[in-house]
Write a protein that holds these residues in place. Structure first.
Motif, PDB file in Angstrom:
ATOM      1  N   LEU A 148       0.722  -3.018  -6.270  1.00  0.00           N
ATOM      2  CA  LEU A 148       1.038  -1.730  -5.655  1.00  0.00           C
ATOM      3  C   LEU A 148      -0.240  -0.910  -5.717  1.00  0.00           C
ATOM      4  CD1 LEU A 148       3.077   0.286  -4.440  1.00  0.00           C
ATOM      5  CD2 LEU A 148       3.570   1.053  -6.779  1.00  0.00           C
ATOM      6  N   ILE A 149      -0.786  -0.562  -4.551  1.00  0.00           N
ATOM      7  CA  ILE A 149      -2.091   0.091  -4.477  1.00  0.00           C
ATOM      8  C   ILE A 149      -1.976   1.363  -3.660  1.00  0.00           C
ATOM      9  CG2 ILE A 149      -4.504  -0.171  -3.810  1.00  0.00           C
ATOM     10  CD1 ILE A 149      -4.123  -3.199  -3.894  1.00  0.00           C
ATOM     11  N   SER A 150      -2.474   2.460  -4.216  1.00  0.00           N
ATOM     12  CA  SER A 150      -2.598   3.685  -3.428  1.00  0.00           C
ATOM     13  C   SER A 150      -4.074   3.896  -3.117  1.00  0.00           C
ATOM     14  CB  SER A 150      -2.047   4.895  -4.183  1.00  0.00           C
ATOM     15  OG  SER A 150      -2.977   5.368  -5.132  1.00  0.00           O
ATOM     16  N   SER A 151      -4.347   4.370  -1.920  1.00  0.00           N
ATOM     17  CA  SER A 151      -5.728   4.649  -1.532  1.00  0.00           C
ATOM     18  C   SER A 151      -5.733   5.542  -0.307  1.00  0.00           C
ATOM     19  CB  SER A 151      -6.489   3.353  -1.229  1.00  0.00           C
ATOM     20  OG  SER A 151      -7.819   3.644  -0.823  1.00  0.00           O
ATOM     21  N   GLY A 163       0.833  -1.194   0.000  1.00  0.00           N
ATOM     22  CA  GLY A 163       0.000   0.000   0.000  1.00  0.00           C
ATOM     23  C   GLY A 163       0.868   1.244   0.000  1.00  0.00           C
ATOM     24  N   LEU A 164       0.585   2.161  -0.914  1.00  0.00           N
ATOM     25  CA  LEU A 164       1.306   3.423  -1.014  1.00  0.00           C
ATOM     26  C   LEU A 164       0.397   4.512  -0.454  1.00  0.00           C
ATOM     27  CD1 LEU A 164       4.036   4.388  -2.222  1.00  0.00           C
ATOM     28  CD2 LEU A 164       2.817   4.844  -4.355  1.00  0.00           C
ATOM     29  N   VAL A 165       0.786   5.108   0.675  1.00  0.00           N
ATOM     30  CA  VAL A 165      -0.090   6.066   1.342  1.00  0.00           C
ATOM     31  C   VAL A 165       0.650   7.368   1.634  1.00  0.00           C
ATOM     32  CG1 VAL A 165      -1.531   4.278   2.379  1.00  0.00           C
ATOM     33  CG2 VAL A 165       0.432   5.135   3.649  1.00  0.00           C
ATOM     34  N   GLY A 166      -0.139   8.433   1.742  1.00  0.00           N
ATOM     35  CA  GLY A 166       0.415   9.750   2.017  1.00  0.00           C
ATOM     36  C   GLY A 166      -0.603  10.800   1.626  1.00  0.00           C
ATOM     37  N   ALA A 167      -0.342  12.040   2.002  1.00  0.00           N
ATOM     38  CA  ALA A 167      -1.259  13.134   1.705  1.00  0.00           C
ATOM     39  C   ALA A 167      -1.284  13.424   0.208  1.00  0.00           C
ATOM     40  CB  ALA A 167      -0.832  14.388   2.475  1.00  0.00           C
TER      41      ALA A 167
END
Length: 298
Positions: free
Chosen positions: A180-183, A31-35
């Motif tokens: 690879l998932i951003s959410s 998971g790719l996370v951030g503002a």
């Protein structure tokens, strides 16, 4: 499956990616996370050869990727931002158009897994936002990719559709497909990912497992008393860590024992009317981590 070394990118004088390093193994879900603006979509576009970069190296299964070298992308599926859909083609026409080596049985399995059977033969111009999103995800699954990149895949999906996507991702990962998932929906990511890559202002500030991020959760006791203001005063004087709240909210730790707290209040003639326990969630843990890495600034 995917290796990124020292990925650095600038727009003019502004550096938007600052030495990004991470790997994804076969069958792993990251998971790719951030503002907003942290660099998530830029990383994904760079992996797909859609964005140039000034320094660094991206390899997929050992093959280099750049804006001029796309051979490795034959084994990659992706949904970035919004799916490109032809309004006068049916959903099934889209699948046939972009499928190079899937059998009809495989296409039907994707449709069934995403519960699209009822509308897959309708023209896409009649699709709702959620239907279009699921069609975009279906397109990303074509041609048996070994790596799938999904940018905000849960956008526009109702709870049942979100569950369909989650179960399909888990099913494919067990067969060896990497993701690879951003959410921004952290609760959903928590249910499927093996590791988080946490970004802030173009830098990776932490790479950690779900268990490691959950270990940062805090436990609180919420008290309602006959005199909350006085209770806050006496507990603060007794060196307990209180949170800003209308009730008496105490952060529990090795030094905060509920029996001792009750005794302090009893000694000060304050009665407890209600006791509740509260855990902070993953979102709060992530925000706390970002705040710490940003020098304590919100």
């Amino acid at each position: 499956m995917l290796t990124i070394n020292n990925l650095t990118k600038s727009f003019g004088k502004k550096t938007v990616l600052k030495g990004i390093d991470f790997k994804i193994s076969e069958g792993e879900i990251v998971g790719l996370v951030g503002a907003n603006g942290a660099g998530k979509t830029t990383i994904m576009k760079s992996i797909l050869g859609l964005a140039s970069y000034q320094a660094g190296e991206i390899t997929i299964d050992g093959k280099m990727v750049s804006t001029t070298s796309h051979q490795a992308l034959e084994e990659v599926g992706a949904l970035i931002e919004y799916p490109g859909i032809y309004p006068f083609l049916s959903g099934y026409d889209h699948l046939k158009l972009f499928s190079e080596n899937n059998t009809k049985e495989e296409l039907d399995e994707i449709v069934a897994d995403l519960h699209m059977t009822d509308y897959i033969n309708r023209k896409a111009k009649s699709y709702s936002l959620g239907m279009k999103q699921k069609l975009g995800i279906a397109l990303a699954l074509l041609n048996r990719p070994r790596l799938i990149i999904l940018d905000e895949p849960m956008n526009g999906l109702d709870p049942q559709a979100t569950r369909d996507v989650r179960e399909l991702v888990l099913k494919l990962s067990k067969k060896g497909t990497s993701f690879l998932i951003s959410s921004h929906i952290l609760g959903e990511l928590e249910k499927i990912v093996d590791h988080f890559i946490i970004l802030n202002k173009g830098k990776i500030i932490q790479a950690m497992s779900v268990e490691e991020l959950n270990a940062g959760h805090s436990h609180y006791v919420m008290l309602t008393t006959t005199d909350n203001e006085k209770a806050k005063e006496v507990l603060t004087a007794a060196k307990y860590e209180l949170q800003v709240d209308r009730s008496v909210k105490i952060k529990m730790s090795e030094n905060a024992d509920l029996a001792n707290i009750i005794q302090v209040l009893y000694d000060n003639k304050i009665q407890i009317n209600d006791v509740r326990h509260q855990e902070n969630d993953m979102e709060e843990s992530l925000l706390n981590l970002l705040d710490q890495k940003d020098g304590g600034k919100a």
